[in-house]
Design an enzyme around this catalytic site. Structure first.
Site, PDB file in Angstrom:
ATOM      1  N   HIS A 103       0.781  -1.270  -0.091  1.00  0.00           N
ATOM      2  CA  HIS A 103      -0.053  -0.174   0.060  1.00  0.00           C
ATOM      3  C   HIS A 103       0.924   1.308  -0.150  1.00  0.00           C
ATOM      4  CE1 HIS A 103      -3.820  -2.161   0.459  1.00  0.00           C
ATOM      5  NE2 HIS A 103      -3.182  -2.679   1.710  1.00  0.00           N
ATOM      6  N   ASP A 138      -2.678 -10.977  -2.260  1.00  0.00           N
ATOM      7  CA  ASP A 138      -3.136 -10.543  -0.904  1.00  0.00           C
ATOM      8  C   ASP A 138      -4.618 -10.319  -1.374  1.00  0.00           C
ATOM      9  OD1 ASP A 138      -2.343  -9.040   1.628  1.00  0.00           O
ATOM     10  OD2 ASP A 138      -3.732  -7.637   0.979  1.00  0.00           O
TER      11      ASP A 138
HETATM   12 ZN    ZN Z   1      -4.273  -7.236   2.776  1.00  0.00          ZN
END
Ligand code: ZN
Length: 319
Positions: A103, A138
């Site tokens: 992220h 993910d």
């Molecule tokens: Zn994640």
């Protein structure tokens, strides 16, 4: 696939936050890997002002972002995560890195991530003239990674993730920009998606990843899509992670991995060991029935899948 561990990963002390050091408890007896020096490597992806801001934040103890805790050991851990990912890239290993990275943006942290471990390793490879596929399984979109490579045709970023969920994008119409158009593949899965939907997404997009002909495949290996993970509503089984290891190793011989999410403390090591057993062609250490998705979940998934393939049709042969 060798596990790469270092006790510095535990120095990032986040208390009772979901991304806590207990995630690596099962691996704490592994020896410390000899990690390479990577402080210069941060600049491959991150802005100098941001790197400075991280240093200052660690010194002062002020968090950089409401979701990303910082402690006095966070710099050491974040550097170790980048270094372990570099070592994984050099040796075809699996870095048990924390904090995770996907992220993180060039100029800011996000979603428990400080430096973008996988993007730094991939950018190094790009500078060596390599074509890199980043496959991110993910349960969240790796929005930092996606943004970093959105305008290049040297990196294909392919993410299978829950949508809607954090970080709020990663829909089918996000396919990259400029020269990078067609090199971002998003497979958004509705909440409630199980193994069957994951495999449908995988099998429909895999031919595009093959056509890209990557020299190296970097895996953003996150396990929060597991059915009993507290952060998401995906329903992957332990069997899925085992089969995924088998499929990826058969498909892409030159692969390395770095850990992203996975917040069920009991299940995370099982997910990782099953995945590694698949990659290494060994028996699955843990058995669990594959999960099946409900009809309305399938309907929502398929509507997005076919619309998404339509967006990608100008760039790849869709079969
Ligand atoms: Zn994640």
């Amino acid at each position: 696939m060798q596990l790469i561990y270092h006790s510095d990963f535990l120095a990032h002390d986040t208390g009772g936050h979901p991304e806590r050091k207990e995630r690596l408890h099962a691996f704490r007896d592994l020896p410390d890997a000899a990690l390479p020096d990577v402080e210069d490597w941060l600049l491959l992806v991150h802005e100098p002002a941001y790197i400075d801001q991280v240093r200052k934040s660690v010194a002062s103890g002020h968090w950089l972002d409401p979701e990303t805790p910082i402690s006095s050991g966070s710099w050491k851990a974040a550097i170790a995560a980048v270094a372990a990912t570099r070592l994984a890239m050099e040796t075809g290993g699996f870095a048990l890195a924390r904090p995770p990275g996907h992220h993180a943006y060039p100029g800011h942290c996000s979603g428990f991530c400080i430096f973008n471990n996988v993007a730094i390793a991939a950018q190094y490879l790009v500078r060596q003239g390599k074509r890199v596929l980043i496959f991110d399984f993910d349960g969240h979109l790796g929005d930092g990674t996606s943004r970093i490579f959105s305008t290049t045709d040297q990196v294909m970023y392919w993410s299978i993730h829950q949508y809607p969920a954090f970080p709020g994008h990663g829909f089918i119409d996000e396919i990259g920009e400029g020269k990078g158009k067609g090199y971002t593949l998003n497979s958004p899965l509705p909440p409630g998606s199980g193994d069957d939907i994951f495999w449908s997404a995988f099998d429909h997009l895999l031919p595009l990843a093959r056509q890209f002909k990557p020299d190296v495949v970097a895996l953003s290996a996150g396990f929060d899509g597991y059915q009993y993970d507290p952060l998401l509503e995906l329903r992957y089984s332990l069997d899925m992670f085992y089969q995924l290891g088998i499929r990826l190793t058969a498909e892409f011989p030159n692969t390395f991995a770095t850990l992203e999410g996975g917040y069920n403390l009991q299940a995370l090591p099982k997910c990782i060991f099953n995945f590694l057993a698949g990659m290494d062609g060994l028996e699955a250490p843990y058995q669990e029935e594959p999960t099946v998705s409900g009809r309305s979940v399938w309907e929502r998934f398929e509507a997005n899948l076919y619309a998404g393939l339509h967006y990608l049709e100008p760039y790849w042969t869709i079969r």
